[in-house]
Design an enzyme around this catalytic site. Structure first.
Site, PDB file in Angstrom:
ATOM      1  N   ARG A 126      20.484  -7.859  14.212  1.00 18.86           N
ATOM      2  CA  ARG A 126      20.576  -7.241  12.887  1.00 18.86           C
ATOM      3  C   ARG A 126      19.910  -8.075  11.707  1.00 18.86           C
ATOM      4  NH1 ARG A 126      25.799  -6.620  15.484  1.00 18.86           N
ATOM      5  NH2 ARG A 126      25.862  -4.551  15.412  1.00 18.86           N
ATOM      6  N   LYS A 148       9.457  -4.668   1.867  1.00 20.51           N
ATOM      7  CA  LYS A 148       9.192  -3.572   2.705  1.00 20.51           C
ATOM      8  C   LYS A 148       8.295  -3.749   4.006  1.00 20.51           C
ATOM      9  CE  LYS A 148       9.320  -0.203  -0.807  1.00 20.51           C
ATOM     10  NZ  LYS A 148       7.870   1.330  -1.447  1.00 20.51           N
ATOM     11  N   GLU A 190      -6.403  -1.038  -2.731  1.00 19.91           N
ATOM     12  CA  GLU A 190      -5.128  -1.834  -3.227  1.00 19.91           C
ATOM     13  C   GLU A 190      -5.273  -2.726  -4.250  1.00 19.91           C
ATOM     14  OE1 GLU A 190      -2.361  -1.018  -2.166  1.00 19.91           O
ATOM     15  OE2 GLU A 190      -2.692  -0.319  -0.211  1.00 19.91           O
ATOM     16  N   LYS A 242       2.789  -7.990  -7.829  1.00 19.75           N
ATOM     17  CA  LYS A 242       3.605  -7.339  -7.837  1.00 19.75           C
ATOM     18  C   LYS A 242       4.965  -7.955  -7.285  1.00 19.75           C
ATOM     19  CE  LYS A 242       4.693  -6.146  -2.493  1.00 19.75           C
ATOM     20  NZ  LYS A 242       4.486  -4.748  -1.596  1.00 19.75           N
ATOM     21  N   GLU A 252      13.706  -0.351  -4.959  1.00 22.72           N
ATOM     22  CA  GLU A 252      12.739   0.486  -5.403  1.00 22.72           C
ATOM     23  C   GLU A 252      14.412   1.598  -5.502  1.00 22.72           C
ATOM     24  OE1 GLU A 252       9.867   1.343  -3.533  1.00 22.72           O
ATOM     25  OE2 GLU A 252       9.982   3.697  -4.054  1.00 22.72           O
ATOM     26  N   ARG A 256      15.769   4.676 -10.692  1.00 20.05           N
ATOM     27  CA  ARG A 256      14.778   4.575 -12.090  1.00 20.05           C
ATOM     28  C   ARG A 256      13.797   4.424 -12.094  1.00 20.05           C
ATOM     29  NH1 ARG A 256      15.003  -2.184 -11.681  1.00 20.05           N
ATOM     30  NH2 ARG A 256      13.226  -1.339 -13.716  1.00 20.05           N
ATOM     31  N   ASN A 266       3.850   2.372  -6.006  1.00 15.19           N
ATOM     32  CA  ASN A 266       2.750   3.806  -5.086  1.00 15.19           C
ATOM     33  C   ASN A 266       2.076   4.840  -5.849  1.00 15.19           C
ATOM     34  OD1 ASN A 266       5.461   3.603  -3.121  1.00 15.19           O
ATOM     35  ND2 ASN A 266       7.356   4.148  -4.484  1.00 15.19           N
ATOM     36  N   HIS A 269      -0.246   6.647  -4.441  1.00 10.29           N
ATOM     37  CA  HIS A 269       0.375   6.570  -2.184  1.00 10.29           C
ATOM     38  C   HIS A 269       0.849   7.562  -2.543  1.00 10.29           C
ATOM     39  CE1 HIS A 269      -0.180   2.569  -2.545  1.00 10.29           C
ATOM     40  NE2 HIS A 269       0.105   2.478  -1.359  1.00 10.29           N
ATOM     41  N   HIS A 273      -0.518   9.001   1.120  1.00 11.54           N
ATOM     42  CA  HIS A 273      -0.260   8.826   2.169  1.00 11.54           C
ATOM     43  C   HIS A 273       0.123  10.767   3.065  1.00 11.54           C
ATOM     44  CE1 HIS A 273       2.885   6.075   1.296  1.00 11.54           C
ATOM     45  NE2 HIS A 273       1.865   5.282   2.110  1.00 11.54           N
ATOM     46  N   HIS A 286      -5.956   3.068   5.681  1.00  9.95           N
ATOM     47  CA  HIS A 286      -5.110   3.479   4.908  1.00  9.95           C
ATOM     48  C   HIS A 286      -5.279   2.719   3.073  1.00  9.95           C
ATOM     49  CE1 HIS A 286      -1.395   2.580   2.546  1.00  9.95           C
ATOM     50  NE2 HIS A 286      -2.084   1.654   2.031  1.00  9.95           N
TER      51      HIS A 286
HETATM   52  P1  NAD Z   1      -4.601  -2.778  10.101  1.00 11.49           P
HETATM   53  O1  NAD Z   1      -3.490  -3.877  10.227  1.00 11.49           O
HETATM   54  O2  NAD Z   1      -4.763  -1.552  10.444  1.00 11.49           O
HETATM   55  O3  NAD Z   1      -5.584  -3.385  10.056  1.00 11.49           O
HETATM   56  C1  NAD Z   1      -7.391  -3.294  10.054  1.00 11.49           C
HETATM   57  C2  NAD Z   1      -7.929  -3.288  11.100  1.00 11.49           C
HETATM   58  O4  NAD Z   1      -8.324  -4.606  10.518  1.00 11.49           O
HETATM   59  C3  NAD Z   1      -7.068  -3.351  12.454  1.00 11.49           C
HETATM   60  O5  NAD Z   1      -7.970  -2.871  12.918  1.00 11.49           O
HETATM   61  C4  NAD Z   1      -7.476  -5.310  12.621  1.00 11.49           C
HETATM   62  O6  NAD Z   1      -7.084  -5.278  14.221  1.00 11.49           O
HETATM   63  C5  NAD Z   1      -7.797  -5.823  11.759  1.00 11.49           C
HETATM   64  N1  NAD Z   1      -8.280  -7.031  11.452  1.00 11.49           N
HETATM   65  C6  NAD Z   1      -7.146  -7.100  11.323  1.00 11.49           C
HETATM   66  N2  NAD Z   1      -7.400  -8.581  10.564  1.00 11.49           N
HETATM   67  C7  NAD Z   1      -8.312  -9.050  11.396  1.00 11.49           C
HETATM   68  C8  NAD Z   1      -9.472 -10.140  10.237  1.00 11.49           C
HETATM   69  N3  NAD Z   1      -8.974 -11.340  10.342  1.00 11.49           N
HETATM   70  N4  NAD Z   1     -10.867 -10.147  11.092  1.00 11.49           N
HETATM   71  C9  NAD Z   1     -10.951  -8.864  12.191  1.00 11.49           C
HETATM   72  N5  NAD Z   1     -10.142  -7.783  11.916  1.00 11.49           N
HETATM   73  C10 NAD Z   1      -9.100  -7.670  11.043  1.00 11.49           C
HETATM   74  O7  NAD Z   1      -4.683  -2.657   8.761  1.00 11.49           O
HETATM   75  P2  NAD Z   1      -4.158  -3.127   7.355  1.00 11.49           P
HETATM   76  O8  NAD Z   1      -5.032  -2.509   6.175  1.00 11.49           O
HETATM   77  O9  NAD Z   1      -3.539  -3.509   7.591  1.00 11.49           O
HETATM   78  O10 NAD Z   1      -2.745  -2.579   6.462  1.00 11.49           O
HETATM   79  C11 NAD Z   1      -2.309  -0.690   6.214  1.00 11.49           C
HETATM   80  C12 NAD Z   1      -1.142  -0.759   6.972  1.00 11.49           C
HETATM   81  O11 NAD Z   1      -0.489  -1.548   5.962  1.00 11.49           O
HETATM   82  C13 NAD Z   1      -0.476   1.336   6.388  1.00 11.49           C
HETATM   83  O12 NAD Z   1       0.366   0.487   8.095  1.00 11.49           O
HETATM   84  C14 NAD Z   1      -0.147   0.706   4.925  1.00 11.49           C
HETATM   85  O13 NAD Z   1       1.716   1.472   5.341  1.00 11.49           O
HETATM   86  C15 NAD Z   1       0.716  -0.639   5.563  1.00 11.49           C
HETATM   87  N6  NAD Z   1       1.499  -1.343   3.884  1.00 11.49           N
HETATM   88  C16 NAD Z   1       2.151  -1.270   4.106  1.00 11.49           C
HETATM   89  C17 NAD Z   1       2.896  -2.207   2.141  1.00 11.49           C
HETATM   90  C18 NAD Z   1       4.188  -2.329   2.458  1.00 11.49           C
HETATM   91  O14 NAD Z   1       4.598  -2.637   0.811  1.00 11.49           O
HETATM   92  N7  NAD Z   1       4.874  -2.905   3.684  1.00 11.49           N
HETATM   93  C19 NAD Z   1       1.884  -2.001   1.470  1.00 11.49           C
HETATM   94  C20 NAD Z   1       0.605  -2.081   1.492  1.00 11.49           C
HETATM   95  C21 NAD Z   1      -0.007  -1.232   3.048  1.00 11.49           C
HETATM   96  N1  GLY Z   2       3.391  -0.959  -1.690  1.00  4.81           N
HETATM   97  C1  GLY Z   2       4.922  -0.521  -1.856  1.00  4.81           C
HETATM   98  C2  GLY Z   2       5.384  -1.453  -2.433  1.00  4.81           C
HETATM   99  O1  GLY Z   2       5.863  -2.778  -1.733  1.00  4.81           O
HETATM  100  O2  GLY Z   2       6.365  -1.414  -2.900  1.00  4.81           O
END
Ligand code: NAD
Ligand code: GLY
Length: 384
Positions: A126, A148, A190, A242, A252, A256, A266, A269, A273, A286
């Site tokens: 938990r 998130k 982003e 943010k 969220e 609202r 979003n 998004h 998505h 992404h």
């Molecule tokens: P990712 O985590 O897949 O990383 C991208 C690539 O870069 C991967 O191949 C990774 O191995 C490589 N990498 C990472 N750091 C590195 C570094 N310093 N040097 C060399 N290579 C490196 O992708 P991302 O763009 O970081 O994240 C995308 C994800 O984040 C999606 O799933 C998206 O939905 C999520 N996301 C979540 C939120 C949230 O609020 N939780 C917000 C935005 C995006």
């Molecule tokens: N990335 C959208 C949120 O954090 O709400």
């Protein structure tokens, strides 16, 4: 009814520090060492092979081994590994290591590692503390902050998840020196998203700094004091923006639809998505999908006569200046229309679309307000 009891819960404080700066990675072991208690604790590091290869050792070698046992778990690299199978493997590994709620998880990686690690940490016993150490631009300005967590289901993106804030976030922009150009560009979309939502100084600082990075290359930016400081300042401002939105609407609230609700984050998004889903999470990064989403939101806003022509052109220009997006003309329009329906932002009134009245002036409209025709016509500009 004989009795009615109201349970009043004062929520545990979810304040947490976010350290931004070159050298933040080195600060993690110091911070963890400072947390060592009387009893022996466990540190469970989650990363992937690539990122661990670059930064795993420097993170672990300074940990005080007399106070901590360390465990390392590497997950698959790529969006397709952000799934329930990975979560199952993580939870089993936590249990096998005998993790307790007094232990600590470190998530070292991009958004995939961060979202999956955060989700597993939030449901194991938990909830077990997690520290986010983002290594991509996307994760530094967005996913590591705000709590998130989650994974994709075959029905759609991020459909299983929790709201669970990390215990701390360490953002070291020097880690971007090893990030491939395409991933850096993905993060730039982003960054633009926050700039467009905020407007004002954050918009211009985002556009200007992204141009400096594009012209000079991230390695040069990171080695020149003035430019590195410019970039550090931008990342910090992005996170502040943010954090302000999250503070006002942490979970969220589905009811609202005001322009301060977390839903505004979003922007881009719903389209993004859907693009990711119909291409099986393999074709677009992404951030690139969000890049298209920003273009779509701007086009839709113009179609709805909310946004003027000059602002539409400016938005198109700042998005296209980041780089060339992979083509999407071949994607089927009906498939995208279907994919919209599984978007988690669906509400009783249909999908909530984030549109723009201007830069810095987002508006949330339901599918009913917009009408399917406007969406379908706007789609024609992007896909066949
Ligand atoms: P990712 O985590 O897949 O990383 C991208 C690539 O870069 C991967 O191949 C990774 O191995 C490589 N990498 C990472 N750091 C590195 C570094 N310093 N040097 C060399 N290579 C490196 O992708 P991302 O763009 O970081 O994240 C995308 C994800 O984040 C999606 O799933 C998206 O939905 C999520 N996301 C979540 C939120 C949230 O609020 N939780 C917000 C935005 C995006
Ligand atoms: N990335 C959208 C949120 O954090 O709400």
């Amino acid at each position: 009814m004989d009795h009615e009891i109201t349970v009043k819960i004062s929520r545990k404080s979810t304040n947490y520090p976010i350290k931004v700066g070159s050298g933040a990675l080195a600060a993690v072991p110091r911070w963890v060492n400072g947390k060592s208690g009387q009893r022996h604790q466990k540190i469970f590091l989650i990363s992937n092979k690539r990122v661990f290869g670059f930064y795993g050792d420097s993170l672990l070698k300074e940990l005080d081994r007399s106070s901590f046992d360390t465990y390392i778990h590497l997950i698959g690299d790529g969006e397709r590994f952000k799934d329930l199978r990975t979560i199952g493997q993580l939870l089993d590994a936590f249990a096998q290591a005998g993790l307790k709620r007094s232990d600590l998880i470190l998530a070292l990686g991009g958004g995939v590692v961060g979202d999956a690690a955060g989700f597993a940490a939030s449901v194991y016993q938990r909830g077990i503390p997690v520290v986010q150490i983002p290594t991509t631009l996307v994760s530094m300005v967005d996913s590591s902050v705000g709590g998130k967590t989650g994974v994709n289901l075959s029905f759609g993106k991020n459909l299983a998840g929790t709201f669970s804030q990390p215990d701390a976030v360490f953002v070291d922009i020097c880690l971007l020196s090893t990030l491939p150009r395409r991933e850096l560009n993905a993060g730039a979309y982003e960054v633009l998203k926050h700039g467009i939502l905020s407007g004002g100084k954050l918009f211009s600082a985002s556009v200007d700094t992204l141009q400096v990075i594009k012209k000079k290359g991230v390695k040069e930016v990171l080695t020149k004091d003035v430019l590195r400081e410019q970039m550090n300042a931008l990342i910090a401002e992005q996170i502040r923006f943010k954090a302000r939105v999250v503070r006002g609407d942490e979970m969220e609230d589905p009811a609202r639809t005001d322009p301060r609700s977390r839903k505004i984050l979003n922007l881009g998004h719903t389209f993004g998505h859907a693009l990711e889903k119909v291409t099986n999470y393999r074709y677009l990064k992404h951030g690139e999908a969000v890049g298209y989403g920003l273009l779509f939101a701007a086009e839709l806003s113009k179609k709805l006569e909310l946004l003027d022509k000059n602002t539409l052109e400016l938005l198109n220009d700042v998005v296209h200046r980041v780089g060339v997006l992979p083509p999407i003309k071949h994607i089927d329009r009906d498939e995208l229309l279907n994919a919209f329906q599984s978007d988690k932002k669906s509400s009783p009134n249909g999908i909530n679309w984030v549109v723009l009245k201007d830069i810095g002036k987002p508006l949330i409209l339901s599918e009913k307000d917009i009408g399917r025709t406007a969406i379908s016509h706007t789609l024609r500009k992007f896909v066949s």
